[in-house]
Design a protein around this motif. Structure first.
Motif: not given
Lengths: 337, 280
Positions: A18-34, A39-46
């Motif tokens: 549920a955290v990895i999959v979303g309308p904005v596609s983020l790689a699993p690694g970036r999700v973990l970083d965020a 990660a960047g501010a946008t990814a972290t907010t998402i």
């Protein structure tokens, strides 16, 4: 025990998905970083501000609905009972719709859940007042009837209110009533978690009493249960659990009905196992359903109650018709001689 | 003589709104190791009396003592370790196996968070064996026949390891064999030291198996004593309003000679036929 561990793993996996999959596609690694804030501010907010609280809230609400559904089914000795059967969601909806129609929601995001919770509490009080009016304790048949008629009354009140609503108000009220997790934030997570933990402990502590109540109140009495006390505690605990869930997510349907029965079909009806298992399966099911709701028609969102029914019902029917032949798990109600 | 296991004196209970008490000035004594039967017509207060004796109803007046202690001072769980009950009406809402069902009899011996230990599992297996339902242990309770269900209910009550076993109409709608199985089981249990309180419509079974009988009529005790003392033609005809004869059980068997009530045909329900009519 191993089954519960398995279900806990499934729930954890569902949360990750549920955290990895979303309308904005983020790689699993970036999700973990965020999630760790690297990660960047946008990814972290998402991830931290939107997906994580939403996934956790979905898990908590799914757990709360499944747990209270299983409890109500035993208390009311009715396999068709679901968390909203006693009018709690109707009361919550009256509170929520009132606050929307009267424009109170402008005061802040906390108004709507608070109004919903107040409505749910009022519904619990009204239903209880009717059910206990006979004076001879809490009659669960009267309780069921009182809940259903109170729910019908609340529906009428809602439609009455909506008759006079503007189009936009109407739309947001109807969306709230369909249920959804788009309003998720960490405050909502805290509210449901604070309700869920003691409620789960209390209900699981009463698991044996629920086993006995499902056979009969006299049986429960003769096997050492303080029947009236147990009924009151189960009713109030399960109701306030539903009230907390409904307040933050509206009335999400089917979860509280399907999840406990799926566990029953797979592994039997002993509430000592059924309650924690339902809690965990509910915590797995709703985040997954919500993930579909968010992504299937992105950028618009499908109401999660639609997904729980569209996906949950076929899965449930599959379990029902493929249940092992033979008498081991015969479903249905059988009267004694 | 030791004090009785269960003793009640001057019991009275009226349901709210009822014109007359369902149970009125009833005394009962259940000696340890005896099988005591409570009999009487429909509506005579049998079930109400048993509910009072089991603490499911509070008497308006009178006193009940279990093991010398006032019944109202017992905690429900304590009571359930001493008294096993086979109630009349039960239905199973969700699928449950026979073993799970019988294991419910161990609940009063467990705390809310404690799981069954070896002694609990042993008690369940013993109860299953005692009632001859071990072969059914894995089956769903809902799939059992009426007779098998009743045996499973007795097994659940035995799993409680009670001092007193109370049964409310345990053989209604059972066939002869299952009925006799239940009564023979009760006789064996009594021989093993269990005390049994039996409520039944079946006068003849009560006469054959009970040590003492209490005959209720309109909420009052009409007769109390051994089956031969209670089941006389005069008393039964008066209480049931139907002509009967009381004959000794022809045997063979341990209960040969027990009084057996035979209802006569051709009566009008109000009067016993005269001697002349009978002789024709």
């Amino acid at each position: 025990m191993r089954r519960l561990l398995l279900l806990a793993l499934v729930a954890a996996a569902a949360l990750v998905v549920a955290v990895i999959v979303g309308p904005v596609s983020l790689a699993p690694g970036r999700v973990l970083d965020a999630a760790l804030g690297d990660a960047g501010a946008t990814a972290t907010t998402i991830v931290r501000g939107i997906r994580l609280p939403r996934a956790v809230l979905a898990a908590l609400v799914g757990a709360a609905l499944s747990l209270s559904g299983a409890s109500f089914q035993a208390l009311l000795r009715n396999p068709l009972a679901e968390p909203y059967i006693l009018g709690v969601s109707g009361g919550a909806a009256v509170g929520a719709v009132t606050s929307i129609v009267l424009g109170w929601t402008a005061a802040g995001g906390w108004v709507l859940p608070l109004a919903a919770f107040a409505g749910a509490t009022a519904a619990i009080a009204v239903v209880l007042r009717i059910a206990a009016a006979g004076g001879m304790g809490l009659d669960t048949r009267v309780l069921l009837l009182a809940g259903v008629v109170a729910g019908a009354f609340f529906n009428a009140v809602i439609f009455f209110l909506l008759t006079f609503a503007e189009a936009e108000t109407f739309r947001s009220a109807v969306f709230w009533m369909m249920g959804g997790l788009s309003g998720a934030d960490w405050d909502a997570v805290v509210v449901v978690a604070v309700g869920l933990v003691p409620a789960a402990l209390l209900l699981m502590g009463l698991a044996r009493s629920l086993n006995l109540l499902a056979v009969g109140e006299e049986t429960a009495l003769f096997l050492g249960t303080r029947v009236e006390l147990a009924k009151w505690v189960v009713y109030l605990t399960a109701s306030f659990l539903v009230a907390a869930a409904v307040s933050v997510s509206g009335a999400i349907g089917f979860v509280g009905l399907i999840v406990p029965h799926a566990i029953r079909l797979l592994w039997g009806s002993d509430h000592r196992f059924l309650l924690p298992a339902s809690l965990l399966l509910g915590a797995a099911f709703l985040p997954l359903a919500d993930t579909l709701a968010r992504t299937a028609a992105a950028p618009s969102e499908i109401p999660v109650g639609v997904i729980t029914a569209l996906v949950g019902v076929p899965v449930f029917v599959l379990l029902l018709v493929r249940r092992p032949p033979g008498p081991r798990r015969g479903m249905g109600r059988t009267e004694g001689p | 003589m030791t004090s009785p296991l269960l003793a009640a004196s001057g019991l009275r209970f009226r349901y709210p709104g009822a014109a007359r008490p369902a149970v009125d000035e009833v005394d009962l004594s259940v000696p340890e190791g005896a099988l005591v039967g409570v009999i009487g017509p429909n509506g005579s207060g049998k079930s109400t009396l048993v509910r009072l004796l089991l603490g499911a109803l509070e008497p308006d007046r009178g006193e009940i003592r279990l093991l010398g202690r006032r019944l109202s001072s017992w905690r429900r769980r304590e009571l359930a370790r001493r008294v096993g009950v086979v109630p009349q009406n039960e239905s199973v809402t969700f699928p449950v196996s026979v073993r799970e069902f019988v294991a419910m009899g161990r609940y009063p011996h467990l705390g809310p968070w404690r799981t069954e230990g070896p002694e609990d599992r042993d008690a369940v297996e013993r109860a299953l064996a005692r009632c001859d339902v071990e072969d059914l242990a894995g089956r769903a309770f809902a799939t059992l026949s009426g007779g098998e269900r009743q045996l499973a209910r007795v097994a659940r009550a035995l799993a409680q390891e009670p001092d007193l076993l109370a049964l409310d109409e345990p053989t209604v709608s059972l066939d002869v064999r299952h009925e006799m199985e239940i009564y023979e089981l009760l006789r064996e249990l009594v021989a093993g030291g269990t005390t049994v309180l039996l409520v039944t419509h079946n006068l003849n079974a009560a006469a054959r198996y009970a040590d003492r009988l209490l005959l209720l009529h309109g909420g009052r005790a009409r007769a109390e004593g051994t089956p031969a003392e209670v089941l006389t033609r005069e008393t039964v005809e008066e209480v049931y309003g139907w002509p009967v004869r009381v004959v000794p059980h022809p045997g063979p068997g341990p209960d040969e000679g027990a009084p057996q009530v035979v209802a006569l045909a051709g009566g009008d329900g109000g009067h016993a036929p005269s001697e002349g009519e009978r002789d024709r």
